[in-house]
Design a protein around this motif. Sequence first.
Motif, PDB file in Angstrom:
ATOM      1  N   THR A  24      -3.995  50.103  16.012  1.00 19.56           N
ATOM      2  CA  THR A  24      -3.427  48.998  16.780  1.00 19.56           C
ATOM      3  C   THR A  24      -3.289  49.305  18.270  1.00 19.56           C
ATOM      4  OG1 THR A  24      -1.135  49.722  16.496  1.00 19.56           O
ATOM      5  CG2 THR A  24      -2.073  48.309  14.772  1.00 19.56           C
ATOM      6  N   GLY A  25      -3.315  50.604  18.612  1.00 16.09           N
ATOM      7  CA  GLY A  25      -3.071  50.988  19.994  1.00 16.09           C
ATOM      8  C   GLY A  25      -1.598  51.203  20.287  1.00 16.09           C
ATOM      9  N   LEU A  26      -0.775  51.122  19.262  1.00 14.22           N
ATOM     10  CA  LEU A  26       0.666  51.302  19.439  1.00 14.22           C
ATOM     11  C   LEU A  26       0.997  52.708  19.934  1.00 14.22           C
ATOM     12  CD1 LEU A  26       3.557  50.144  19.004  1.00 14.22           C
ATOM     13  CD2 LEU A  26       3.441  51.060  16.670  1.00 14.22           C
ATOM     14  N   ALA A  27       0.350  53.715  19.322  1.00 15.07           N
ATOM     15  CA  ALA A  27       0.610  55.106  19.712  1.00 15.07           C
ATOM     16  C   ALA A  27      -0.585  55.964  19.312  1.00 15.07           C
ATOM     17  CB  ALA A  27       1.885  55.621  19.042  1.00 15.07           C
ATOM     18  N   PRO A  28      -1.658  55.921  20.070  1.00 15.77           N
ATOM     19  CA  PRO A  28      -2.850  56.685  19.725  1.00 15.77           C
ATOM     20  C   PRO A  28      -2.597  58.195  19.808  1.00 15.77           C
ATOM     21  CG  PRO A  28      -3.320  54.982  21.367  1.00 15.77           C
ATOM     22  CD  PRO A  28      -1.838  55.105  21.277  1.00 15.77           C
ATOM     23  N   GLY A  29      -3.253  58.933  18.920  1.00 15.19           N
ATOM     24  CA  GLY A  29      -3.134  60.385  18.942  1.00 15.19           C
ATOM     25  C   GLY A  29      -4.059  61.009  17.926  1.00 15.19           C
TER      26      GLY A  29
ATOM     27  N   LEU B 258       5.120  57.655  19.543  1.00  8.57           N
ATOM     28  CA  LEU B 258       5.993  56.616  19.005  1.00  8.57           C
ATOM     29  C   LEU B 258       7.426  56.803  19.505  1.00  8.57           C
ATOM     30  CD1 LEU B 258       4.664  56.429  15.349  1.00  8.57           C
ATOM     31  CD2 LEU B 258       4.519  54.614  17.056  1.00  8.57           C
ATOM     32  N   VAL B 259       7.904  58.033  19.467  1.00 13.44           N
ATOM     33  CA  VAL B 259       9.264  58.320  19.931  1.00 13.44           C
ATOM     34  C   VAL B 259       9.397  57.996  21.420  1.00 13.44           C
ATOM     35  CG1 VAL B 259      10.944  60.162  20.335  1.00 13.44           C
ATOM     36  CG2 VAL B 259       9.731  60.035  18.151  1.00 13.44           C
ATOM     37  N   ARG B 260       8.344  58.262  22.173  1.00 17.40           N
ATOM     38  CA  ARG B 260       8.379  58.018  23.612  1.00 17.40           C
ATOM     39  C   ARG B 260       8.297  56.528  23.944  1.00 17.40           C
ATOM     40  NH1 ARG B 260       4.902  57.244  27.859  1.00 17.40           N
ATOM     41  NH2 ARG B 260       3.053  57.232  26.523  1.00 17.40           N
ATOM     42  N   ARG B 261       7.514  55.775  23.170  1.00 16.17           N
ATOM     43  CA  ARG B 261       7.208  54.400  23.546  1.00 16.17           C
ATOM     44  C   ARG B 261       8.112  53.357  22.882  1.00 16.17           C
ATOM     45  NH1 ARG B 261       1.554  52.493  23.331  1.00 16.17           N
ATOM     46  NH2 ARG B 261       1.907  51.796  25.466  1.00 16.17           N
TER      47      ARG B 261
END
Length: 215
Positions: free
Chosen positions: A148-153, A163-166
């Motif tokens: 989704t581009g929510l939290a790429p890694g 995820l924690v950062r954003r």
Amino acid sequence: MSLKAVRAFLNALDKAHPDARSELIYNNTFELLVSVVLSAQATDVSVNKATRALYEEAPDPASMAALGEDGIAQHIRTIGLWRSKAHNVALLCQQLLEKHNGQVPDNREALEALPGVGRKTANVVLNIAFDQPTMAVDTHIFRLGNRTGLAPGKTVRAVEDELVRRIPKEMLRPAHHWLILHGRYVCKARTPECWRCPVTEWCLFKDKNKIPPKR
């Protein structure tokens, strides 16, 4: 995905899953810990079936330690890796009794020192049992974060850190459940159901418009 879009994305998931919670069945923090340990490479449904009789017989560390590895194994033969899991749970119970007075610790370092408990398991227990804003990244959340581009890694830890950062802090704890349920039932690995996805407006999945609606 922009931070503004992240918040809108999560608000939409909240509306889609207003009562989101773990699908594991447990009666106390100890049972939750054991169920999460057993859920590695197994479904919540299979764990719930296996632990129903186990928890009736052994609802606390002392009674489960008394069962021993063989006794635990008799209850969990239907789930994957049951031999090693029975071994770990037996040792885990012994350590809870010897080092923590039979109580599940509420900090990461102590949890991760227990047999069979890694970072993901610790995150789940800290999130659910102790109301801490942690993010346990399983296969569903790892896929969803990247797709989704929510939290790429490239790694589980990289996705967790993003995820924690954003994610806004006040949304982080429930977001763990929103994302798992969305990945489990909508944004599936092989056949994502984009046609009924509540967050498609913000999703950056390049092939989302190529997924035909279910007939």
